[in-house]
Design an enzyme around this catalytic site. Structure first.
Site, PDB file in Angstrom:
ATOM      1  N   ARG A  24      32.868  39.237  48.840  1.00 35.49           N
ATOM      2  CA  ARG A  24      33.919  38.508  48.125  1.00 35.49           C
ATOM      3  C   ARG A  24      34.981  37.967  49.082  1.00 35.49           C
ATOM      4  NH1 ARG A  24      34.143  39.773  42.281  1.00 35.49           N
ATOM      5  NH2 ARG A  24      31.934  39.679  41.852  1.00 35.49           N
ATOM      6  N   ARG A  28      40.116  35.512  45.010  1.00 31.44           N
ATOM      7  CA  ARG A  28      41.491  35.371  44.527  1.00 31.44           C
ATOM      8  C   ARG A  28      42.565  35.909  45.458  1.00 31.44           C
ATOM      9  NH1 ARG A  28      40.905  37.891  38.791  1.00 31.44           N
ATOM     10  NH2 ARG A  28      39.115  38.760  39.879  1.00 31.44           N
ATOM     11  N   ARG A  37      40.433  26.940  42.616  1.00 30.49           N
ATOM     12  CA  ARG A  37      40.008  27.535  41.348  1.00 30.49           C
ATOM     13  C   ARG A  37      40.787  26.894  40.193  1.00 30.49           C
ATOM     14  NH1 ARG A  37      38.355  29.482  37.329  1.00 30.49           N
ATOM     15  NH2 ARG A  37      38.037  31.648  36.727  1.00 30.49           N
ATOM     16  N   ASP A  74      27.502  32.943  41.817  1.00 31.35           N
ATOM     17  CA  ASP A  74      27.572  34.235  41.146  1.00 31.35           C
ATOM     18  C   ASP A  74      26.170  34.691  40.776  1.00 31.35           C
ATOM     19  OD1 ASP A  74      29.805  36.113  39.990  1.00 31.35           O
ATOM     20  OD2 ASP A  74      28.155  36.112  38.562  1.00 31.35           O
ATOM     21  N   TYR A 150      23.574  42.647  32.549  1.00 31.83           N
ATOM     22  CA  TYR A 150      24.470  41.664  31.925  1.00 31.83           C
ATOM     23  C   TYR A 150      23.759  40.901  30.803  1.00 31.83           C
ATOM     24  CZ  TYR A 150      27.741  42.520  35.736  1.00 31.83           C
ATOM     25  OH  TYR A 150      28.613  43.116  36.604  1.00 31.83           O
TER      26      TYR A 150
HETATM   27  O1  1CP Z   1      31.165  37.277  48.231  1.00 37.26           O
HETATM   28  C1  1CP Z   1      31.500  36.081  48.073  1.00 37.26           C
HETATM   29  O2  1CP Z   1      32.522  35.601  48.570  1.00 37.26           O
HETATM   30  C2  1CP Z   1      30.519  35.145  47.366  1.00 37.26           C
HETATM   31  C3  1CP Z   1      30.709  34.970  45.962  1.00 37.26           C
HETATM   32  C4  1CP Z   1      30.295  35.982  44.916  1.00 37.26           C
HETATM   33  C5  1CP Z   1      29.268  36.943  44.913  1.00 37.26           C
HETATM   34  C6  1CP Z   1      28.345  37.348  46.027  1.00 37.26           C
HETATM   35  C7  1CP Z   1      30.907  36.023  43.657  1.00 37.26           C
HETATM   36  C8  1CP Z   1      32.032  35.172  43.239  1.00 37.26           C
HETATM   37  N1  1CP Z   1      30.238  36.925  42.866  1.00 37.26           N
HETATM   38  C9  1CP Z   1      29.248  37.519  43.613  1.00 37.26           C
HETATM   39  C10 1CP Z   1      28.269  38.524  43.164  1.00 37.26           C
HETATM   40  C11 1CP Z   1      28.499  39.255  41.891  1.00 37.26           C
HETATM   41  N2  1CP Z   1      28.943  38.781  40.678  1.00 37.26           N
HETATM   42  C12 1CP Z   1      28.172  40.620  41.727  1.00 37.26           C
HETATM   43  C13 1CP Z   1      27.541  41.474  42.801  1.00 37.26           C
HETATM   44  C14 1CP Z   1      28.543  41.990  43.775  1.00 37.26           C
HETATM   45  C15 1CP Z   1      29.558  42.945  43.222  1.00 37.26           C
HETATM   46  O3  1CP Z   1      29.168  44.035  42.756  1.00 37.26           O
HETATM   47  O4  1CP Z   1      30.747  42.611  43.314  1.00 37.26           O
HETATM   48  C16 1CP Z   1      28.470  40.975  40.397  1.00 37.26           C
HETATM   49  C17 1CP Z   1      28.293  42.335  39.745  1.00 37.26           C
HETATM   50  C18 1CP Z   1      28.958  39.801  39.731  1.00 37.26           C
HETATM   51  C19 1CP Z   1      29.340  39.651  38.294  1.00 37.26           C
HETATM   52  C20 1CP Z   1      30.733  39.167  38.131  1.00 37.26           C
HETATM   53  N3  1CP Z   1      31.176  37.958  38.554  1.00 37.26           N
HETATM   54  C21 1CP Z   1      31.837  39.832  37.528  1.00 37.26           C
HETATM   55  C22 1CP Z   1      31.782  41.146  36.792  1.00 37.26           C
HETATM   56  C23 1CP Z   1      31.927  42.359  37.590  1.00 37.26           C
HETATM   57  C24 1CP Z   1      31.819  43.574  36.689  1.00 37.26           C
HETATM   58  O5  1CP Z   1      32.594  44.514  36.912  1.00 37.26           O
HETATM   59  O6  1CP Z   1      30.973  43.614  35.760  1.00 37.26           O
HETATM   60  C25 1CP Z   1      32.955  38.987  37.636  1.00 37.26           C
HETATM   61  C26 1CP Z   1      34.359  39.249  37.171  1.00 37.26           C
HETATM   62  C27 1CP Z   1      32.519  37.818  38.301  1.00 37.26           C
HETATM   63  C28 1CP Z   1      33.329  36.608  38.597  1.00 37.26           C
HETATM   64  C29 1CP Z   1      33.454  36.223  40.017  1.00 37.26           C
HETATM   65  N4  1CP Z   1      32.390  35.995  40.852  1.00 37.26           N
HETATM   66  C30 1CP Z   1      32.843  35.598  42.089  1.00 37.26           C
HETATM   67  C31 1CP Z   1      34.286  35.570  42.016  1.00 37.26           C
HETATM   68  C32 1CP Z   1      35.193  35.165  43.137  1.00 37.26           C
HETATM   69  C33 1CP Z   1      34.645  35.974  40.717  1.00 37.26           C
HETATM   70  C34 1CP Z   1      36.051  36.045  40.152  1.00 37.26           C
HETATM   71  C35 1CP Z   1      36.271  34.855  39.257  1.00 37.26           C
HETATM   72  C36 1CP Z   1      37.568  34.119  39.496  1.00 37.26           C
HETATM   73  O7  1CP Z   1      37.781  33.539  40.567  1.00 37.26           O
HETATM   74  O8  1CP Z   1      38.333  34.087  38.551  1.00 37.26           O
END
Ligand code: 1CP
Length: 340
Positions: A24, A28, A37, A74, A150
């Protein structure tokens, strides 16, 4: 051509200075991310606009000079490409229309899937064109177990009751869902590699929720199938496996799936990380909260990890994603300390 530090570590080399990138790393906690964003509209729109997605992928590389960029997208873009509805609500996370019975499992149609996800592949090629040869580009997908959670729960879950009950009560239907996600994931990663990804990572963020038998059916078997099929298509592309929360099952996960390297969460003790590193490169595993804390606490944790793991093939990273409240200057301090 000399290979980038990340690719060298993944090939088994112990580098004097380990490569570093952070899960990540685009997100944010960065003001420049929040600005993009805000103008992108929804989160899915951002993932599907190659110009903006490539820009946010590159932002942390410009700011910190990380050794790898990771595609900004994502894991839920795979269900979206399979025709499932998806939206992200502020503060609630992802919301999908849940699959409640076997007849609703989508069919993987490569033509419509790749047409829908073409903007993601374009992002990959734009990012590759914007990076120097020393910076590796990582593509990724969610692993089937985590993506399925999911899809059947309809969003984030605490206990994964729906997914597990399905796996126990209808093993055959659960197998169909896993096979569908294996096919889609192989196709998705193949296209990312063709577009310029040099490494791929499989995020199994909820692997820790699977007890032994489901871990075998939901985590190990589908992951091994993906690794095997990708190796047939792209024999030189390394795969990083992240079975978060797998604990004592991590070693078996590595050997039974054949992933090139293991990404370790912060719950893996360093003595165990060292033992795992004797078999394959490891990545990890700083607690994201130590990065929020900064100062001496951060320095001590970084040094402890380096002392344990920098003598072997190692990639410095967090044990899970950066949290939004992380001060950007703490990330700069971390990179400086690792590069010493
Ligand atoms: O790492 C990076 O910079 C690349 C971008 C990336 C990656 C690899 C994002 C952007 N998401 C992911 C993978 C991802 N998405 C995972 C696997 C890694 C982890 O465990 O963190 C998972 C579980 C998700 C699902 C997801 N996407 C959630 C839910 C998490 C949960 O607790 O169930 C959420 C909130 C997101 C949104 C998201 N994805 C990425 C960002 C930056 C965001 C936040 C959204 C925003 O900017 O408002």
């Amino acid at each position: 051509m000399t290979r980038s530090p990340l690719l060298r570590a993944l090939a088994g080399e112990a580098l004097d200075t380990p490569p570093i990138w952070l899960m990540r790393q685009a997100g944010r906690y960065l003001p420049e991310y929040r600005a993009i964003r805000a103008k992108a509209g929804g989160f899915v729109d951002l993932c599907l606009s190659p110009e903006l997605a490539a820009e946010v992928t590159l932002q942390p590389i410009r700011r910190y000079g990380f050794d790898a960029a990771i595609l900004f997208s994502d894991i839920l873009m795979v269900p979206w490409g399979l025709g499932r509805s998806l939206r992200f609500d502020e503060g609630r996370g992802p919301i999908l229309e849940p699959i409640v019975e076997r007849s609703e499992i989508p069919v993987f149609d490569p033509d419509s899937f790749h047409a829908a996800l073409a903007p993601v592949y374009e992002t990959v090629s734009r990012v590759r064109a914007g990076l120097g040869p020393e910076t590796a580009l990582i593509g990724f997908a969610g692993a089937p177990w985590t993506v399925a959670s999911y899809m059947v729960e309809g969003g984030s879950s605490r206990d994964f009751a729906t997914l597990k009950l399905w796996a126990y009560r209808d093993p055959e239907g659960f197998g169909v869902l896993m096979d569908t996600l294996v096919d889609a994931t192989v196709g998705y990663l193949d296209r990312q590699i063709q577009a310029g990804a040099q490494v791929v990572k499989l995020f199994d963020s909820w692997a820790g929720a699977a007890p032994e038998v489901l871990f075998e059916r939901g985590v190990v078997r589908p992951t091994a199938a993906i690794v095997q099929r990708l190796a047939a298509l792209h024999p030189t592309i390394p795969v990083i496996g992240f079975a978060r929360g797998a604990g004592a099952q991590t070693r078996a996960y590595g050997s039974a799936t054949g992933v090139t390297a293991l990404a370790l969460d912060s719950g893996i003790p360093l003595a165990m990380a060292c033992a795992l590193q004797a078999e394959r490169p490891v990545q990890g595993n700083l607690d994201p909260m130590a990065l929020v804390a900064g100062g001496d606490a951060l320095a001590m944790e970084v040094d402890r990890i380096l002392e344990a793991l920098a003598g072997g093939p190692f990639i410095f990273n967090l044990g899970h994603g950066i949290v939004p409240q992380t001060p950007p200057e703490h990330v700069a301090a971390l990179v400086a300390r690792v590069r010493g």
